[in-house]
Design an enzyme around this catalytic site. Structure first.
Site, PDB file in Angstrom:
ATOM      1  N   CYS A 160       0.866  -1.180   0.000  1.00  0.00           N
ATOM      2  CA  CYS A 160       0.000   0.000   0.000  1.00  0.00           C
ATOM      3  C   CYS A 160       0.900   1.227   0.000  1.00  0.00           C
ATOM      4  O   CYS A 160       2.103   1.114  -0.233  1.00  0.00           O
ATOM      5  CB  CYS A 160      -0.982  -0.015   1.179  1.00  0.00           C
ATOM      6  SG  CYS A 160      -0.254   0.110   2.817  1.00  0.00           S
ATOM      7  N   ARG A 203      -3.419  -0.727   5.362  1.00  0.00           N
ATOM      8  CA  ARG A 203      -3.967  -1.836   4.597  1.00  0.00           C
ATOM      9  C   ARG A 203      -3.020  -3.019   4.438  1.00  0.00           C
ATOM     10  O   ARG A 203      -3.394  -4.162   4.731  1.00  0.00           O
ATOM     11  CB  ARG A 203      -4.416  -1.345   3.211  1.00  0.00           C
ATOM     12  CG  ARG A 203      -5.533  -0.318   3.283  1.00  0.00           C
ATOM     13  CD  ARG A 203      -5.841   0.286   1.935  1.00  0.00           C
ATOM     14  NE  ARG A 203      -4.720   1.129   1.502  1.00  0.00           N
ATOM     15  CZ  ARG A 203      -4.623   1.677   0.299  1.00  0.00           C
ATOM     16  NH1 ARG A 203      -5.557   1.452  -0.614  1.00  0.00           N
ATOM     17  NH2 ARG A 203      -3.591   2.454  -0.011  1.00  0.00           N
ATOM     18  N   ASP A 247      -8.535   3.288   0.918  1.00  0.00           N
ATOM     19  CA  ASP A 247      -7.618   3.700   1.981  1.00  0.00           C
ATOM     20  C   ASP A 247      -8.428   4.375   3.092  1.00  0.00           C
ATOM     21  O   ASP A 247      -9.094   5.381   2.851  1.00  0.00           O
ATOM     22  CB  ASP A 247      -6.588   4.674   1.417  1.00  0.00           C
ATOM     23  CG  ASP A 247      -5.449   4.968   2.382  1.00  0.00           C
ATOM     24  OD1 ASP A 247      -5.576   4.659   3.587  1.00  0.00           O
ATOM     25  OD2 ASP A 247      -4.433   5.513   1.931  1.00  0.00           O
TER      26      ASP A 247
END
Length: 143
Positions: free
Chosen positions: A8, A14, A114
């Site tokens: 990420c 994440r 996100d």
């Protein structure tokens, strides 16, 4: 043995959770790491809201420390899973055409949103989505 790398932006929300979820679901034949494109959170723990979301799903994310992506870890990976299209585009530029075959989106055809800057519910929803997505990378096994 198969090596998966989850990526990420900062290895702060994440991808750290994806690493845990994939490792749990993948079994002993799967090695999993995570990294971020930027080093802003290098060596820092995961975001506290993601640690809490992970805990609610039965995972302990407290040992995580953010790592920036490197050519060594890219070479290690058989498959590189980008959390969103923007991360995937950057990976394509960094990895070059010879590695194109190992790059893909974590959810196959869509982004993992996100949760940065959002409330705890967004982190929980993100974690649930990542956990459900493990099926795509673990041969459909959920243990």
């Amino acid at each position: 043995m198969s090596n998966l790398l989850a990526v990420c932006l900062g290895n702060y929300c994440r991808s750290p959770f994806a690493q845990l979820a994939l490792a749990r679901r993948g079994g002993p034949g799967l090695a999993v790491r995570s990294a971020g494109l930027i080093g802003k959170w290098q060596d820092r723990p995961a975001h506290s809201a993601m640690i809490n979301a992970a805990r609610r799903l039965g995972y302990d994310l407290t040992a995580h420390r953010a790592q920036q992506i490197s050519l060594d870890v890219l070479d290690w990976a058989d498959t590189v899973l980008a959390m969103d299209a923007s991360v995937l585009a950057t990976l394509r530029a960094v990895c070059g055409p010879e590695n194109e075959n190992k790059l893909r989106l974590y959810l196959g055809d869509r982004d993992v949103p996100d949760p940065m800057g959002q409330d705890d519910a967004a982190f929980h929803e993100c974690a649930v989505l990542i956990e459900v997505g493990t099926v795509l990378h673990t041969g459909g096994r959920i243990t």
